[in-house]
Design a protein around this motif. Sequence first.
Motif, mmCIF file in Angstrom:
data_model
loop_
_atom_site.group_PDB
_atom_site.id
_atom_site.type_symbol
_atom_site.label_atom_id
_atom_site.label_comp_id
_atom_site.label_asym_id
_atom_site.label_seq_id
_atom_site.Cartn_x
_atom_site.Cartn_y
_atom_site.Cartn_z
ATOM 1 N N ASN A 105 54.878 -102.467 -22.779
ATOM 2 C CA ASN A 105 54.780 -101.165 -23.445
ATOM 3 C C ASN A 105 53.378 -100.567 -23.390
ATOM 4 N N ASP A 106 52.401 -101.283 -22.860
ATOM 5 C CA ASP A 106 51.001 -100.849 -22.942
ATOM 6 C C ASP A 106 50.727 -99.479 -22.341
ATOM 7 N N ASP A 107 51.501 -99.056 -21.376
ATOM 8 C CA ASP A 107 51.243 -97.754 -20.749
ATOM 9 C C ASP A 107 52.083 -96.635 -21.336
ATOM 10 N N LYS A 108 52.774 -96.920 -22.419
ATOM 11 C CA LYS A 108 53.592 -95.878 -23.041
ATOM 12 C C LYS A 108 52.745 -94.997 -23.943
ATOM 13 N N ASN A 109 53.339 -93.894 -24.371
ATOM 14 C CA ASN A 109 52.652 -92.950 -25.247
ATOM 15 C C ASN A 109 52.902 -93.325 -26.708
ATOM 16 N N VAL A 110 52.195 -92.638 -27.610
ATOM 17 C CA VAL A 110 52.221 -93.000 -29.024
ATOM 18 C C VAL A 110 52.519 -91.772 -29.870
ATOM 19 N N ILE A 111 53.301 -91.969 -30.925
ATOM 20 C CA ILE A 111 53.463 -90.947 -31.956
ATOM 21 C C ILE A 111 52.799 -91.486 -33.214
ATOM 22 N N VAL A 112 51.854 -90.729 -33.750
ATOM 23 C CA VAL A 112 51.109 -91.149 -34.934
ATOM 24 C C VAL A 112 51.497 -90.241 -36.094
ATOM 25 N N GLU A 113 51.703 -90.859 -37.255
ATOM 26 C CA GLU A 113 52.034 -90.112 -38.450
ATOM 27 C C GLU A 113 51.058 -90.518 -39.545
ATOM 28 N N ILE A 114 50.435 -89.529 -40.158
ATOM 29 C CA ILE A 114 49.495 -89.765 -41.251
ATOM 30 C C ILE A 114 49.993 -88.983 -42.459
ATOM 31 N N ARG A 115 50.102 -89.672 -43.595
ATOM 32 C CA ARG A 115 50.542 -89.024 -44.829
ATOM 33 C C ARG A 115 49.532 -89.318 -45.928
ATOM 34 N N ALA A 116 49.226 -88.299 -46.697
ATOM 35 C CA ALA A 116 48.369 -88.482 -47.863
ATOM 36 C C ALA A 116 49.218 -89.093 -48.964
ATOM 37 N N GLY A 117 48.719 -90.124 -49.573
ATOM 38 C CA GLY A 117 49.470 -90.781 -50.641
ATOM 39 C C GLY A 117 49.096 -90.211 -51.989
ATOM 40 N N ALA A 118 49.150 -91.054 -52.992
ATOM 41 C CA ALA A 118 48.772 -90.634 -54.340
ATOM 42 C C ALA A 118 47.277 -90.330 -54.345
ATOM 43 N N GLY A 119 46.895 -89.290 -55.021
ATOM 44 C CA GLY A 119 45.486 -88.948 -55.092
ATOM 45 C C GLY A 119 45.242 -87.474 -54.923
ATOM 46 N N GLY A 120 46.290 -86.719 -54.715
ATOM 47 C CA GLY A 120 46.163 -85.271 -54.662
ATOM 48 C C GLY A 120 45.271 -84.782 -53.547
ATOM 49 N N ASP A 121 44.349 -83.878 -53.900
ATOM 50 C CA ASP A 121 43.481 -83.248 -52.906
ATOM 51 C C ASP A 121 42.584 -84.259 -52.207
ATOM 52 N N GLU A 122 42.105 -85.264 -52.930
ATOM 53 C CA GLU A 122 41.239 -86.280 -52.321
ATOM 54 C C GLU A 122 41.970 -87.026 -51.214
ATOM 55 N N ALA A 123 43.216 -87.388 -51.455
ATOM 56 C CA ALA A 123 44.009 -88.093 -50.452
ATOM 57 C C ALA A 123 44.274 -87.190 -49.249
ATOM 58 N N GLY A 167 48.650 -90.751 -22.541
ATOM 59 C CA GLY A 167 47.639 -91.155 -21.576
ATOM 60 C C GLY A 167 47.765 -92.629 -21.248
ATOM 61 N N GLN A 168 47.104 -93.014 -20.171
ATOM 62 C CA GLN A 168 47.190 -94.393 -19.707
ATOM 63 C C GLN A 168 46.519 -95.333 -20.715
ATOM 64 N N GLY A 169 47.268 -96.327 -21.166
ATOM 65 C CA GLY A 169 46.734 -97.314 -22.086
ATOM 66 C C GLY A 169 46.719 -96.879 -23.539
ATOM 67 N N ALA A 170 47.356 -95.762 -23.860
ATOM 68 C CA ALA A 170 47.345 -95.270 -25.246
ATOM 69 C C ALA A 170 47.993 -96.279 -26.184
ATOM 70 N N TYR A 171 49.157 -96.776 -25.824
ATOM 71 C CA TYR A 171 49.845 -97.726 -26.698
ATOM 72 C C TYR A 171 49.064 -99.029 -26.833
ATOM 73 N N SER A 172 48.469 -99.493 -25.740
ATOM 74 C CA SER A 172 47.755 -100.771 -25.794
ATOM 75 C C SER A 172 46.585 -100.717 -26.773
ATOM 76 N N ARG A 173 45.959 -99.561 -26.910
ATOM 77 C CA ARG A 173 44.830 -99.432 -27.833
ATOM 78 C C ARG A 173 45.266 -99.085 -29.250
ATOM 79 N N MET A 174 46.391 -98.398 -29.382
ATOM 80 C CA MET A 174 46.795 -97.879 -30.690
ATOM 81 C C MET A 174 47.872 -98.719 -31.386
ATOM 82 N N LYS A 175 48.406 -99.754 -30.735
ATOM 83 C CA LYS A 175 49.553 -100.456 -31.302
ATOM 84 C C LYS A 175 49.254 -101.200 -32.605
ATOM 85 N N TYR A 176 48.008 -101.483 -32.881
ATOM 86 C CA TYR A 176 47.670 -102.190 -34.122
ATOM 87 C C TYR A 176 47.203 -101.242 -35.224
ATOM 88 N N GLU A 177 47.235 -99.950 -34.964
ATOM 89 C CA GLU A 177 46.798 -98.966 -35.952
ATOM 90 C C GLU A 177 47.952 -98.622 -36.877
#
Length: 194
Positions: A105-123, A167-177
């Motif tokens: 899977n190392d050469d596959k692409n990545v979908i990243v999702e970021i959500r603000a949790g509890a903490g309102g504006d600071e989060a 991009g090339q190697g995106a999954y290999s670098r991002m899979k542990y994030e």
Amino acid sequence: MFDKLEDLLIRFEEILSELHEPTVTANQERFRKLMKEQSDLTPIVDAYTEYKKCRQEIEDSLELLEGESDEDMREMIKETLGESRKRVEELEQELKILLLPKDPNDDKNVIVEIRAGAGGDEAALFAAEIYRMYVHYAEGQRWKVETLNVDEIGIGGMKEVQFTITGQGAYSRMKYESGVHRVQRVPETESGGR
């Protein structure tokens, strides 16, 4: 290990000669496969070629050292010898890493999702900062970033954001994030600490 490297070097030469044949471009699937294999082998072949060059420099330096009587020249040769030996050790470690089996899977692409949790504006501000960090990192790697969905708040924060990294190697670098990140701001009223 070195037998395998020699075999890879031979295979790399075969790929290059096959790519120069005019009939290969007619079969796009075969051409794409050969280009991918060439791309995968290039870092290994480059490191092994440099390794062989450094080993030859060591041998040449040892020969020169035996026949040289001038002390200044002997010091220069010893310095070159030391640098070559250090580089050979570095290249051996690099080659061991390059020869490890790859995740399919190392050469596959990545979908990243970021959500603000509890903490309102600071989060939300922290989520926006993380998003900018990932975008900056992806641009540094020459990957393409495409924002799929974003829910912004008025002060520059983001309640949630989804984006793809291509991009090339995106999954290999991002899979542990993954996981939960926590930030805690110390209010100015607490500057004295407790």
